[in-house]
Design a protein around this motif. Structure first.
Motif, PDB file in Angstrom:
ATOM      1  N   ALA A 118      44.047  33.503  45.531  1.00 17.25           N
ATOM      2  CA  ALA A 118      43.302  34.448  46.373  1.00 17.25           C
ATOM      3  C   ALA A 118      41.865  33.985  46.601  1.00 17.25           C
ATOM      4  CB  ALA A 118      43.313  35.830  45.733  1.00 17.25           C
ATOM      5  N   MET A 119      41.342  33.175  45.679  1.00 21.56           N
ATOM      6  CA  MET A 119      39.962  32.686  45.797  1.00 21.56           C
ATOM      7  C   MET A 119      39.829  31.526  46.792  1.00 21.56           C
ATOM      8  SD  MET A 119      39.156  32.749  41.708  1.00 21.56           S
ATOM      9  CE  MET A 119      37.773  31.652  41.824  1.00 21.56           C
ATOM     10  N   LEU A 120      40.934  30.863  47.109  1.00 21.82           N
ATOM     11  CA  LEU A 120      40.882  29.645  47.925  1.00 21.82           C
ATOM     12  C   LEU A 120      40.583  29.930  49.390  1.00 21.82           C
ATOM     13  CD1 LEU A 120      44.031  27.876  46.449  1.00 21.82           C
ATOM     14  CD2 LEU A 120      41.644  27.276  45.988  1.00 21.82           C
ATOM     15  N   THR A 121      40.052  28.912  50.071  1.00 17.76           N
ATOM     16  CA  THR A 121      39.794  29.018  51.512  1.00 17.76           C
ATOM     17  C   THR A 121      41.083  28.734  52.285  1.00 17.76           C
ATOM     18  OG1 THR A 121      39.116  26.702  51.613  1.00 17.76           O
ATOM     19  CG2 THR A 121      37.370  28.338  51.320  1.00 17.76           C
ATOM     20  N   VAL A 122      41.038  28.989  53.588  1.00 15.56           N
ATOM     21  CA  VAL A 122      42.214  28.849  54.454  1.00 15.56           C
ATOM     22  C   VAL A 122      42.753  27.422  54.458  1.00 15.56           C
ATOM     23  CG1 VAL A 122      43.004  29.067  56.844  1.00 15.56           C
ATOM     24  CG2 VAL A 122      41.422  30.716  55.911  1.00 15.56           C
ATOM     25  N   GLU A 123      41.867  26.437  54.388  1.00 12.48           N
ATOM     26  CA  GLU A 123      42.312  25.041  54.457  1.00 12.48           C
ATOM     27  C   GLU A 123      43.224  24.664  53.285  1.00 12.48           C
ATOM     28  OE1 GLU A 123      38.795  22.636  54.538  1.00 12.48           O
ATOM     29  OE2 GLU A 123      37.862  23.775  52.944  1.00 12.48           O
ATOM     30  N   PHE A 124      43.129  25.386  52.181  1.00 10.38           N
ATOM     31  CA  PHE A 124      44.026  25.153  51.043  1.00 10.38           C
ATOM     32  C   PHE A 124      45.263  26.054  51.156  1.00 10.38           C
ATOM     33  CE2 PHE A 124      39.947  23.704  49.467  1.00 10.38           C
ATOM     34  CZ  PHE A 124      40.285  22.514  48.856  1.00 10.38           C
ATOM     35  N   LYS A 125      45.053  27.301  51.559  1.00  7.52           N
ATOM     36  CA  LYS A 125      46.166  28.258  51.632  1.00  7.52           C
ATOM     37  C   LYS A 125      47.200  27.862  52.682  1.00  7.52           C
ATOM     38  CE  LYS A 125      43.741  32.354  49.988  1.00  7.52           C
ATOM     39  NZ  LYS A 125      43.254  33.689  50.334  1.00  7.52           N
ATOM     40  N   ASP A 126      46.762  27.183  53.745  1.00  5.04           N
ATOM     41  CA  ASP A 126      47.690  26.763  54.800  1.00  5.04           C
ATOM     42  C   ASP A 126      48.723  25.757  54.299  1.00  5.04           C
ATOM     43  OD1 ASP A 126      46.693  28.374  56.702  1.00  5.04           O
ATOM     44  OD2 ASP A 126      45.589  26.842  57.804  1.00  5.04           O
ATOM     45  N   ILE A 127      48.358  24.971  53.307  1.00  4.34           N
ATOM     46  CA  ILE A 127      49.213  23.880  52.835  1.00  4.34           C
ATOM     47  C   ILE A 127      49.964  24.234  51.549  1.00  4.34           C
ATOM     48  CG2 ILE A 127      49.193  21.451  52.086  1.00  4.34           C
ATOM     49  CD1 ILE A 127      48.510  21.873  55.054  1.00  4.34           C
ATOM     50  N   ILE A 128      49.313  24.970  50.662  1.00  5.75           N
ATOM     51  CA  ILE A 128      49.864  25.223  49.323  1.00  5.75           C
ATOM     52  C   ILE A 128      50.496  26.611  49.254  1.00  5.75           C
ATOM     53  CG2 ILE A 128      49.285  25.399  46.876  1.00  5.75           C
ATOM     54  CD1 ILE A 128      46.828  23.558  47.614  1.00  5.75           C
ATOM     55  N   SER A 129      51.696  26.668  48.677  1.00  3.48           N
ATOM     56  CA  SER A 129      52.371  27.948  48.477  1.00  3.48           C
ATOM     57  C   SER A 129      52.444  28.235  46.972  1.00  3.48           C
ATOM     58  CB  SER A 129      53.781  27.886  49.062  1.00  3.48           C
ATOM     59  OG  SER A 129      54.490  29.046  48.714  1.00  3.48           O
ATOM     60  N   ARG A 145      32.003  46.869  37.091  1.00 10.07           N
ATOM     61  CA  ARG A 145      31.311  46.103  38.125  1.00 10.07           C
ATOM     62  C   ARG A 145      31.630  44.616  38.008  1.00 10.07           C
ATOM     63  NH1 ARG A 145      26.822  43.443  37.741  1.00 10.07           N
ATOM     64  NH2 ARG A 145      26.151  44.520  35.863  1.00 10.07           N
ATOM     65  N   MET A 146      31.612  44.089  36.777  1.00 10.73           N
ATOM     66  CA  MET A 146      31.904  42.660  36.574  1.00 10.73           C
ATOM     67  C   MET A 146      33.362  42.349  36.888  1.00 10.73           C
ATOM     68  SD  MET A 146      29.564  41.521  33.305  1.00 10.73           S
ATOM     69  CE  MET A 146      30.463  42.477  32.130  1.00 10.73           C
ATOM     70  N   THR A 147      34.268  43.277  36.577  1.00 12.70           N
ATOM     71  CA  THR A 147      35.683  43.088  36.912  1.00 12.70           C
ATOM     72  C   THR A 147      35.871  43.022  38.425  1.00 12.70           C
ATOM     73  OG1 THR A 147      36.301  44.338  34.935  1.00 12.70           O
ATOM     74  CG2 THR A 147      38.013  44.007  36.582  1.00 12.70           C
ATOM     75  N   GLU A 148      35.178  43.910  39.129  1.00 16.77           N
ATOM     76  CA  GLU A 148      35.262  43.908  40.593  1.00 16.77           C
ATOM     77  C   GLU A 148      34.715  42.607  41.172  1.00 16.77           C
ATOM     78  OE1 GLU A 148      33.875  46.621  44.406  1.00 16.77           O
ATOM     79  OE2 GLU A 148      33.443  47.322  42.377  1.00 16.77           O
ATOM     80  N   GLU A 149      33.600  42.104  40.615  1.00 17.74           N
ATOM     81  CA  GLU A 149      33.032  40.826  41.053  1.00 17.74           C
ATOM     82  C   GLU A 149      34.029  39.692  40.833  1.00 17.74           C
ATOM     83  OE1 GLU A 149      29.335  40.292  39.013  1.00 17.74           O
ATOM     84  OE2 GLU A 149      28.339  41.885  40.153  1.00 17.74           O
ATOM     85  N   PHE A 150      34.720  39.730  39.711  1.00 26.59           N
ATOM     86  CA  PHE A 150      35.719  38.702  39.414  1.00 26.59           C
ATOM     87  C   PHE A 150      36.866  38.753  40.417  1.00 26.59           C
ATOM     88  CE2 PHE A 150      39.646  37.500  37.011  1.00 26.59           C
ATOM     89  CZ  PHE A 150      39.387  36.139  36.929  1.00 26.59           C
ATOM     90  N   LEU A 151      37.306  39.966  40.750  1.00 27.09           N
ATOM     91  CA  LEU A 151      38.410  40.134  41.695  1.00 27.09           C
ATOM     92  C   LEU A 151      38.007  39.749  43.124  1.00 27.09           C
ATOM     93  CD1 LEU A 151      39.895  43.501  40.381  1.00 27.09           C
ATOM     94  CD2 LEU A 151      40.862  41.221  40.100  1.00 27.09           C
ATOM     95  N   LEU A 152      36.723  39.841  43.436  1.00 26.66           N
ATOM     96  CA  LEU A 152      36.245  39.513  44.788  1.00 26.66           C
ATOM     97  C   LEU A 152      35.722  38.082  44.919  1.00 26.66           C
ATOM     98  CD1 LEU A 152      34.381  42.845  45.658  1.00 26.66           C
ATOM     99  CD2 LEU A 152      36.610  42.094  46.477  1.00 26.66           C
ATOM    100  N   MET A 153      35.801  37.322  43.844  1.00 30.46           N
ATOM    101  CA  MET A 153      35.329  35.922  43.895  1.00 30.46           C
ATOM    102  C   MET A 153      36.094  35.142  44.946  1.00 30.46           C
ATOM    103  SD  MET A 153      34.719  34.502  40.012  1.00 30.46           S
ATOM    104  CE  MET A 153      34.944  32.816  40.471  1.00 30.46           C
ATOM    105  N   ARG A 154      35.377  34.382  45.791  1.00 30.60           N
ATOM    106  CA  ARG A 154      35.985  33.543  46.821  1.00 30.60           C
ATOM    107  C   ARG A 154      35.292  32.185  46.867  1.00 30.60           C
ATOM    108  NH1 ARG A 154      38.902  37.075  46.214  1.00 30.60           N
ATOM    109  NH2 ARG A 154      39.841  38.508  47.690  1.00 30.60           N
ATOM    110  N   GLN A 155      36.046  31.179  47.223  1.00 29.74           N
ATOM    111  CA  GLN A 155      35.501  29.828  47.356  1.00 29.74           C
ATOM    112  C   GLN A 155      34.632  29.771  48.609  1.00 29.74           C
ATOM    113  OE1 GLN A 155      38.457  26.861  48.113  1.00 29.74           O
ATOM    114  NE2 GLN A 155      37.136  25.170  47.536  1.00 29.74           N
ATOM    115  N   THR A 156      33.457  29.174  48.480  1.00 27.91           N
ATOM    116  CA  THR A 156      32.597  28.945  49.650  1.00 27.91           C
ATOM    117  C   THR A 156      32.443  27.445  49.851  1.00 27.91           C
ATOM    118  OG1 THR A 156      30.673  29.307  48.210  1.00 27.91           O
ATOM    119  CG2 THR A 156      31.400  31.173  49.557  1.00 27.91           C
ATOM    120  N   ASN A 157      31.434  26.855  49.208  1.00 28.60           N
ATOM    121  CA  ASN A 157      31.233  25.401  49.332  1.00 28.60           C
ATOM    122  C   ASN A 157      31.570  24.653  48.045  1.00 28.60           C
ATOM    123  OD1 ASN A 157      30.299  25.680  51.977  1.00 28.60           O
ATOM    124  ND2 ASN A 157      28.233  26.137  51.267  1.00 28.60           N
TER     125      ASN A 157
END
Length: 198
Positions: free
Chosen positions: A67-78, A22-34
């Motif tokens: 994978a955790m980053l929001t779109v505003e970062f993913k659009d610029i950084i490769s 369960r904790m591994t899945e939570e780690f894999l699903l972590m996403r940036q919010t605010n």
């Protein structure tokens, strides 16, 4: 009992496999919010030490953090151009500073504009008909949106204009325009409607 044997028994009792999964899945699903990039990096490093097999290589760390980053970062950084996680975090910090400057200048972020467009589309306009601005809003007789003469109560069928039968019983091959109610063309080809548009 050796230390290794003790560790296995201790972890089996205090940290069952279901909890680990369960904790591994939570780690894999972590996403940036605010969170800021520093806060996100702190949370990443705190949890990553418990999952060495998930982030065993530098590339795996870069991919997981990206994978955790929001779109505003993913659009610029490769991530393909970066070799270490520290490089990625530093690029994200630079992008974060630029976003703050844009916000201070009053510029709308690209992702905010896209978000507004999506909300507008999801919210929907009052009508999806292409000529809706030329149609009167609500007939006084039937309450529906249409132009031309209202046929409510006349019991006449719109396809042929003759009374006494329903749509599925109509044997007429005549096409009747739903805009001007004249035979021989569809609403999309109605000259009266097209002249109102152009």
């Amino acid at each position: 009992m050796t230390w290794e044997e003790f560790k296995v028994a201790f972890l089996k009792y205090h940290c069952p496999q279901a909890a680990v999964d369960r904790m591994t899945e939570e780690f894999l699903l972590m996403r940036q919010t605010n969170e800021s990039i520093d806060e996100l990096a702190g949370a990443f490093f705190d949890r990553a030490k418990f999952y060495p097999d998930v982030v065993s290589t530098e590339k795996a760390k870069i991919d997981r953090f990206y994978a955790m980053l929001t779109v505003e970062f993913k659009d610029i950084i490769s991530p393909s151009s970066l070799t270490t996680l520290v490089d990625l975090i530093n690029r994200c910090r630079e992008r974060e500073v630029e976003l703050r400057r844009q916000e201070a200048r009053g510029e709308k972020r690209k992702w905010e504009i896209v978000e507004q467009v999506v909300k507008k589309i999801k919210g929907g306009s009052p009508s999806k008909k292409p000529f809706n601005k030329f149609i009167p809003r609500g007939c006084k007789m039937c309450g529906k949106e249409h132009s031309g003469e209202c046929r409510k109560g006349t019991m006449s069928y719109y396809k042929c204009g003759k009374p006494g039968h329903m749509a599925n019983q109509c044997s007429s091959q005549i096409q009747l325009c739903y805009n001007c109610y004249k035979p021989g063309h569809n609403r999309a080809d109605c000259r009266r409607l097209l002249s109102a548009v152009y």
